[in-house]
Design a protein around this motif. Structure first.
Motif, PDB file in Angstrom:
ATOM      1  N   THR A 107       0.829  -1.204   0.000  1.00  0.00           N
ATOM      2  CA  THR A 107       0.000   0.000   0.000  1.00  0.00           C
ATOM      3  C   THR A 107       0.861   1.250   0.000  1.00  0.00           C
ATOM      4  O   THR A 107       0.582   2.214  -0.725  1.00  0.00           O
ATOM      5  N   LEU A 108       1.910   1.273   0.811  1.00  0.00           N
ATOM      6  CA  LEU A 108       2.821   2.415   0.818  1.00  0.00           C
ATOM      7  C   LEU A 108       3.451   2.604  -0.554  1.00  0.00           C
ATOM      8  O   LEU A 108       3.601   3.724  -1.044  1.00  0.00           O
ATOM      9  N   TYR A 109       3.803   1.500  -1.194  1.00  0.00           N
ATOM     10  CA  TYR A 109       4.397   1.575  -2.524  1.00  0.00           C
ATOM     11  C   TYR A 109       3.430   2.200  -3.526  1.00  0.00           C
ATOM     12  O   TYR A 109       3.820   2.952  -4.417  1.00  0.00           O
ATOM     13  N   SER A 110       2.149   1.904  -3.361  1.00  0.00           N
ATOM     14  CA  SER A 110       1.153   2.371  -4.319  1.00  0.00           C
ATOM     15  C   SER A 110       0.809   3.846  -4.152  1.00  0.00           C
ATOM     16  O   SER A 110       0.020   4.384  -4.930  1.00  0.00           O
ATOM     17  N   ILE A 116      -6.076   5.213  -5.272  1.00  0.00           N
ATOM     18  CA  ILE A 116      -7.093   5.048  -4.228  1.00  0.00           C
ATOM     19  C   ILE A 116      -6.485   4.548  -2.926  1.00  0.00           C
ATOM     20  O   ILE A 116      -6.919   4.911  -1.829  1.00  0.00           O
ATOM     21  N   ALA A 117      -5.439   3.704  -3.017  1.00  0.00           N
ATOM     22  CA  ALA A 117      -4.791   3.222  -1.797  1.00  0.00           C
ATOM     23  C   ALA A 117      -4.206   4.389  -1.016  1.00  0.00           C
ATOM     24  O   ALA A 117      -4.269   4.432   0.215  1.00  0.00           O
ATOM     25  N   GLY A 118      -3.625   5.357  -1.736  1.00  0.00           N
ATOM     26  CA  GLY A 118      -3.098   6.534  -1.068  1.00  0.00           C
ATOM     27  C   GLY A 118      -4.195   7.335  -0.401  1.00  0.00           C
ATOM     28  O   GLY A 118      -4.041   7.806   0.730  1.00  0.00           O
ATOM     29  N   GLN A 119      -5.325   7.472  -1.072  1.00  0.00           N
ATOM     30  CA  GLN A 119      -6.433   8.221  -0.494  1.00  0.00           C
ATOM     31  C   GLN A 119      -6.934   7.559   0.787  1.00  0.00           C
ATOM     32  O   GLN A 119      -7.198   8.221   1.792  1.00  0.00           O
ATOM     33  N   GLY A 152     -10.781  -0.327  11.458  1.00  0.00           N
ATOM     34  CA  GLY A 152     -10.280   0.615  10.473  1.00  0.00           C
ATOM     35  C   GLY A 152      -9.495  -0.075   9.372  1.00  0.00           C
ATOM     36  O   GLY A 152      -9.095  -1.237   9.474  1.00  0.00           O
ATOM     37  N   TRP A 153      -9.290   0.669   8.293  1.00  0.00           N
ATOM     38  CA  TRP A 153      -8.636   0.122   7.109  1.00  0.00           C
ATOM     39  C   TRP A 153      -7.201  -0.289   7.386  1.00  0.00           C
ATOM     40  O   TRP A 153      -6.759  -1.347   6.956  1.00  0.00           O
ATOM     41  N   LEU A 154      -6.455   0.527   8.137  1.00  0.00           N
ATOM     42  CA  LEU A 154      -5.079   0.171   8.471  1.00  0.00           C
ATOM     43  C   LEU A 154      -5.026  -1.089   9.312  1.00  0.00           C
ATOM     44  O   LEU A 154      -4.156  -1.944   9.121  1.00  0.00           O
ATOM     45  N   CYS A 155      -5.962  -1.207  10.243  1.00  0.00           N
ATOM     46  CA  CYS A 155      -6.021  -2.406  11.072  1.00  0.00           C
ATOM     47  C   CYS A 155      -6.265  -3.634  10.201  1.00  0.00           C
ATOM     48  O   CYS A 155      -5.638  -4.684  10.401  1.00  0.00           O
ATOM     49  N   ALA A 156      -7.141  -3.508   9.216  1.00  0.00           N
ATOM     50  CA  ALA A 156      -7.425  -4.635   8.323  1.00  0.00           C
ATOM     51  C   ALA A 156      -6.205  -4.997   7.486  1.00  0.00           C
ATOM     52  O   ALA A 156      -5.928  -6.178   7.249  1.00  0.00           O
ATOM     53  N   ILE A 191      -7.987  -8.427  -3.559  1.00  0.00           N
ATOM     54  CA  ILE A 191      -8.846  -7.453  -4.231  1.00  0.00           C
ATOM     55  C   ILE A 191      -8.000  -6.404  -4.941  1.00  0.00           C
ATOM     56  O   ILE A 191      -8.246  -6.053  -6.093  1.00  0.00           O
ATOM     57  N   HIS A 192      -7.002  -5.899  -4.250  1.00  0.00           N
ATOM     58  CA  HIS A 192      -6.178  -4.831  -4.815  1.00  0.00           C
ATOM     59  C   HIS A 192      -5.351  -5.323  -5.998  1.00  0.00           C
ATOM     60  O   HIS A 192      -5.118  -4.575  -6.956  1.00  0.00           O
ATOM     61  N   ALA A 193      -4.906  -6.578  -5.951  1.00  0.00           N
ATOM     62  CA  ALA A 193      -4.070  -7.119  -7.032  1.00  0.00           C
ATOM     63  C   ALA A 193      -4.888  -7.475  -8.260  1.00  0.00           C
ATOM     64  O   ALA A 193      -4.421  -7.327  -9.393  1.00  0.00           O
ATOM     65  N   GLN A 194      -6.130  -7.946  -8.063  1.00  0.00           N
ATOM     66  CA  GLN A 194      -6.964  -8.385  -9.182  1.00  0.00           C
ATOM     67  C   GLN A 194      -8.383  -7.808  -9.049  1.00  0.00           C
ATOM     68  O   GLN A 194      -9.340  -8.546  -8.808  1.00  0.00           O
TER      69      GLN A 194
END
Length: 324
Positions: free
Chosen positions: A19-22, A140-143, A213-217, A230-233
């Protein structure tokens, strides 16, 4: 939905790192400032942007509307992840002048030089040097990540666990700003990306653990695998059952845990992720509805358009028209 079965997703040891990379930060502008007391600058709100200040000499105060003030010392970094408006000044109660009312010298397309201050009753005072930057993020990952961050991330000099790489990058940024050698703008842009990523990672590692929260997930060993899939495909034919398999959980247990931690259902999250990816593509480059539908796993343009309108309230063609 298109019946494209998901490929097997290899286990990822660092979903948060992905996520940080994205984030894919894009530098909007960098300013090298030489400030002489008394001085005060009002930074306007910049939604969808990050701001940072690196103090290289002297000292200054950052003031926010909620009265959360902090003092910066040489070598320290202040990151404002959500682009919130604030004042930066040599004294805590110093009146501030809007940033865009202060003359700057444009050294290049993205690099500016500011010399300001020193016009008080007592004449010129203490010198302060700052490196400031404004960065945008286009994924979107950054957002989603930025929405989880605090108002400000302050990396102090006296923090015993201050990461050595971060300290080295800040020192190198200072050297580049001082020397203005050929290629310095490019070096500063890459350093800014690295510094911001390190600062966010430092905050995540030291923030109090949260159960929701999203970070926790992302950090959850089971839910993180499903999110990574989900994020990869995003175009794959994901169902709750197939995502539960990725997480190594039962369907019911996964569905309940997902909703509890993230605050929305699996189906809603998947649709929201796809539509935000679509919006990003619409705003960034020419793309057809057919391409968007295929890229995001929809069998028809109509099905894709209906999903898009449910999320954003307008059809994608309207969004595309407004963006041009």
């Amino acid at each position: 939905m298109a019946c494209q079965r998901p490929r097997d997703i290899p286990a990822r040891a660092d979903t948060l790192g992905e996520t940080l990379y994205s984030l894919r930060l894009n530098g909007a502008v960098y300013a090298n400032s030489e400030l002489t007391a008394p001085w005060g600058i009002e930074m306007p709100p910049m939604g969808g942007m990050m701001m940072f200040h690196i103090l290289t000499e002297g000292g200054c105060w950052l003031r926010f509307n909620n009265n959360e003030n902090l003092y910066l010392q040489p070598g320290e970094l202040a990151l404002i992840p959500k682009g919130e408006g604030h004042c930066i000044a040599h004294q805590e109660d110093q009146p501030c002048v809007p940033f865009f009312d202060i003359p700057v010298t444009k050294l290049s397309e993205r690099l500016e030089y500011m010399r300001y201050g020193g016009e008080g009753e007592n004449g010129a005072g203490e010198e302060t040097r700052l490196i400031c930057g404004v960065l945008s993020f286009d994924h979107i990952a950054g957002q989603k990540l930025v929405s989880q961050l605090p108002q400000i991330i302050h990396i102090q000099c006296d923090q015993a666990d201050r990461p050595h790489p971060l300290q080295s990058m800040i020192e190198l940024m200072e050297q580049e700003a001082a020397s203005m050698a050929p290629g310095g703008e490019t070096v500063m842009a890459h350093l800014a990306d690295i510094i911001v990523i390190h600062a966010i990672r430092y905050w995540i590692e030291h923030a109090p653990d949260k159960s929701r929260g999203w970070l926790c997930a992302l950090k959850d060993p089971k839910l993180g695998k499903a999110l990574a899939a989900i994020h990869a495909q995003p175009e794959a034919h994901w169902t709750v059952e197939r995502l539960a398999e990725q997480a190594g959980m039962s369907r019911s247990g996964f569905s309940a845990r997902f909703t509890e931690v993230i605050g929305t259902s699996v189906k809603h999250y998947l649709t929201d992720w796809r539509m935000n990816l679509a919006r990003m593509k619409i705003l960034q480059s020419p793309v057809t509805l057919t391409e968007l539908a295929q890229d995001l796993g929809y069998q028809s343009e109509a099905a894709f358009s209906r999903a898009y309108k449910r999320v954003f309230g307008v059809p994608p063609l309207r969004q595309k028209h407004d963006a041009t």
